[in-house]
Design a protein around this motif. Structure first.
Motif, short mmCIF file in Angstrom:
data_model
loop_
_atom_site.label_atom_id
_atom_site.label_comp_id
_atom_site.label_asym_id
_atom_site.label_seq_id
_atom_site.Cartn_x
_atom_site.Cartn_y
_atom_site.Cartn_z
N ASP A 14 0.79 -1.22 0.00
CA ASP A 14 0.00 0.00 0.00
C ASP A 14 0.83 1.27 0.00
O ASP A 14 0.28 2.36 -0.12
CB ASP A 14 -0.94 0.01 1.22
N ALA A 15 2.14 1.18 0.16
CA ALA A 15 2.97 2.38 0.23
C ALA A 15 4.39 2.02 -0.14
O ALA A 15 4.81 0.87 0.00
CB ALA A 15 2.92 2.96 1.64
N PRO A 16 5.15 2.99 -0.63
CA PRO A 16 6.57 2.72 -0.90
C PRO A 16 7.28 2.33 0.39
O PRO A 16 6.93 2.81 1.46
CB PRO A 16 7.09 4.06 -1.44
N GLU A 33 17.53 10.33 3.48
CA GLU A 33 16.37 10.52 2.62
C GLU A 33 15.12 10.70 3.49
O GLU A 33 14.93 9.98 4.47
CB GLU A 33 16.20 9.33 1.68
N ASP A 34 14.28 11.64 3.12
CA ASP A 34 13.11 11.94 3.93
C ASP A 34 12.21 10.72 4.17
O ASP A 34 11.65 10.55 5.25
CB ASP A 34 12.28 13.05 3.28
N ALA A 35 12.08 9.88 3.15
CA ALA A 35 11.14 8.75 3.25
C ALA A 35 11.70 7.58 4.04
O ALA A 35 10.95 6.70 4.46
CB ALA A 35 10.75 8.28 1.84
N ILE A 36 13.01 7.53 4.26
CA ILE A 36 13.66 6.36 4.86
C ILE A 36 13.79 6.53 6.37
O ILE A 36 14.33 7.52 6.86
CB ILE A 36 15.05 6.13 4.24
N THR A 37 13.28 5.54 7.12
CA THR A 37 13.42 5.56 8.58
C THR A 37 14.29 4.40 9.09
O THR A 37 14.53 4.31 10.30
CB THR A 37 12.05 5.50 9.27
N TRP A 147 11.24 -4.92 14.23
CA TRP A 147 10.68 -3.64 13.82
C TRP A 147 9.43 -3.87 12.98
O TRP A 147 9.16 -4.99 12.53
CB TRP A 147 11.71 -2.81 13.05
N LEU A 148 8.67 -2.79 12.78
CA LEU A 148 7.40 -2.88 12.07
C LEU A 148 7.39 -1.95 10.85
O LEU A 148 7.79 -0.79 10.96
CB LEU A 148 6.24 -2.48 12.98
N PRO A 149 6.91 -2.43 9.71
CA PRO A 149 6.59 -1.51 8.62
C PRO A 149 5.50 -0.54 9.05
O PRO A 149 4.63 -0.88 9.87
CB PRO A 149 6.08 -2.44 7.50
N GLU A 150 5.55 0.66 8.52
CA GLU A 150 4.59 1.69 8.94
C GLU A 150 3.15 1.26 8.70
O GLU A 150 2.25 1.62 9.47
CB GLU A 150 4.89 3.00 8.20
N THR A 151 2.90 0.47 7.63
CA THR A 151 1.54 0.04 7.34
C THR A 151 0.99 -0.93 8.37
O THR A 151 -0.22 -1.20 8.38
CB THR A 151 1.47 -0.61 5.95
N ALA A 152 1.84 -1.46 9.25
CA ALA A 152 1.39 -2.42 10.25
C ALA A 152 1.35 -1.80 11.65
O ALA A 152 1.22 -2.52 12.64
CB ALA A 152 2.30 -3.65 10.25
N VAL A 153 1.46 -0.46 11.75
CA VAL A 153 1.53 0.22 13.04
C VAL A 153 0.26 1.03 13.29
O VAL A 153 -0.18 1.80 12.44
CB VAL A 153 2.75 1.17 13.09
#
Length: 220
Positions: A14-16, A33-37, A147-153
């Motif tokens: 659902d998301a990059p 990079e802004d998108a990378i955590t 850790w968790l992908p953002e879509t699973a938080v």
């Protein structure tokens, strides 16, 4: 640092993806990079390095080493004076010092804060995000951080637990784990522009008799 091939982490549907991983040192600067955590350097550990790590686990006195300052010869000397079995721990000392120097260079700082510990219980067993800009973590022996992908938080579930809080994990099977040897940069909520997107992670559960040798480095 050694190169290693590793299968790619699967993309979320659902998301990059907000993480980057690879077998070369060039993956770590992607944390800017802004998108990378999360940026992960996948690497194997040499037999000499593993011998030094195992020596820390087998000692009767648990290892707990904390250090703050400019990485270099002083750090190496303090490590050799503190680590168990210094005769076999040279490669481990050199790896720790190299990572500390890389951290200082990457974030343009004169000093770092470093902790190296043998753990026999999870240090932070609940999913959370750090209230700091960035942290380097690597597990020399034992299971790596989860850790968790953002879509699973569900971020409404973060913080101190209460009966009315929802579960943090929203997808079965979503939890990811770093491997022993991986060098990971975790972006926290203290990173300017990332206040609501700090990487959600936790310490792994440890089985009886399964200690873990963990190092963390913060820019200081």
């Amino acid at each position: 640092m050694p190169m290693a091939a590793a299968p790619p982490l699967p993309d979320d549907l659902d998301a990059p993806p907000h993480w980057a991983e690879g077998g070369g040192i060039e993956v770590l600067p992607r944390i800017f990079e802004d998108a990378i955590t999360l940026a992960v350097l996948r690497r194997p550990l040499s037999s000499d390095l593993l011998a030094g790590a195992l020596a820390q686990m087998r000692a009767k006195r648990p290892l707990s080493f904390s250090w703050r300052g400019a990485p270099g010869d002083a750090l190496r000397a303090d490590l050799l004076a503190t680590l168990h079995a210094p005769g076999v721990s040279g490669p481990l000392v050199e790896d720790i010092a190299t990572l500390a120097e890389a951290m200082a260079f990457l974030f343009d700082t004169d000093s770092v804060g470093l902790r190296l510990r043998v753990l026999d219980a999870p240090m932070c067993p609940r999913f959370h995000c750090d209230n700091l800009p960035v942290r380097l973590v690597t597990t020399y022996l034992g299971p790596g951080s989860e850790w968790l992908p953002e879509t699973a938080v569900n971020r409404d579930g973060l913080g101190a637990p209460r009966p009315d809080k929802p579960p943090i994990v929203t997808e079965d099977g979503a939890i990811r784990r770093l491997e022993a040897g991986d060098v990971a940069l975790l972006k926290g909520s203290g990173w300017v522009g990332n206040e609501t997107r700090g990487l959600v992670h936790r310490s792994p559960a440890l089985e009886a008799g399964q200690p873990r040798l963990l190092m963390s480095i913060d820019p200081a």
